[in-house]
Design a protein around this motif. Sequence first.
Motif, PDB file in Angstrom:
ATOM      1  N   TRP A 115      25.063  26.064  30.038  1.00  0.00           N
ATOM      2  CA  TRP A 115      25.698  27.352  29.765  1.00  0.00           C
ATOM      3  C   TRP A 115      24.695  28.295  29.126  1.00  0.00           C
ATOM      4  N   THR A 116      24.815  29.575  29.423  1.00  0.00           N
ATOM      5  CA  THR A 116      23.972  30.575  28.784  1.00  0.00           C
ATOM      6  C   THR A 116      24.507  30.856  27.378  1.00  0.00           C
TER       7      THR A 116
ATOM      8  N   HIS B 214      20.317  31.820  37.739  1.00  0.00           N
ATOM      9  CA  HIS B 214      19.742  31.352  36.472  1.00  0.00           C
ATOM     10  C   HIS B 214      18.465  30.536  36.653  1.00  0.00           C
TER      11      HIS B 214
ATOM     12  N   SER C 251      27.949  32.198  27.289  1.00  0.00           N
ATOM     13  CA  SER C 251      28.985  31.305  27.825  1.00  0.00           C
ATOM     14  C   SER C 251      29.204  31.439  29.333  1.00  0.00           C
ATOM     15  N   THR C 252      28.142  31.749  30.051  1.00  0.00           N
ATOM     16  CA  THR C 252      28.187  31.779  31.504  1.00  0.00           C
ATOM     17  C   THR C 252      27.682  30.439  32.025  1.00  0.00           C
ATOM     18  N   PHE C 253      28.427  29.853  32.944  1.00  0.00           N
ATOM     19  CA  PHE C 253      28.018  28.577  33.514  1.00  0.00           C
ATOM     20  C   PHE C 253      26.733  28.765  34.318  1.00  0.00           C
ATOM     21  N   ALA C 254      25.723  27.918  34.035  1.00  0.00           N
ATOM     22  CA  ALA C 254      24.428  28.043  34.700  1.00  0.00           C
ATOM     23  C   ALA C 254      24.097  26.858  35.600  1.00  0.00           C
TER      24      ALA C 254
ATOM     25  N   THR D 130      24.299  22.144  36.086  1.00  0.00           N
ATOM     26  CA  THR D 130      24.566  20.826  35.532  1.00  0.00           C
ATOM     27  C   THR D 130      23.290  19.998  35.501  1.00  0.00           C
TER      28      THR D 130
ATOM     29  N   GLY E  32      27.164  20.091  31.399  1.00  0.00           N
ATOM     30  CA  GLY E  32      27.190  21.430  31.968  1.00  0.00           C
ATOM     31  C   GLY E  32      26.167  22.280  31.230  1.00  0.00           C
TER      32      GLY E  32
END
Length: 116
Positions: free
Chosen positions: A14-15, A46, A18-21, A23, A12
């Motif tokens: 992540w920024t 992103h 902790s923001t999902f960006a 895979t 995964g």
Amino acid sequence: MRYQEDGLPWYGLWTVRSTFAGTCGVFLGERCGDDPEIGYEVDVAHRGKGFALEAADAVTQAAHSVGHARLWATIRPRNIASKRVVERIGYQLVRRQPDAKGDLDYYLSARGGPCR
């Protein structure tokens, strides 16, 4: 588990906040025979920030380091951003062939031997 068994990493993205960006990883599919293929997807918010480039490079190096001499990336010719990513990390365009959805470019990253 796939990484432990086959050396096929999938992560995964992540920024720093902790923001999902997105895979990125390596998988065995139908297009490339026994050779693994790299794949990645970055959330629209992103894109253009280097996530795909950094992740694709790290995943490619990790897969090569555990013995995968050949990795493929299959990309639609109109996907200029993805083509730039794989070209910047050393993949080379080997061929173009059509599938059910149209033309598909096959890029290869080969370590330790010649490309077929």
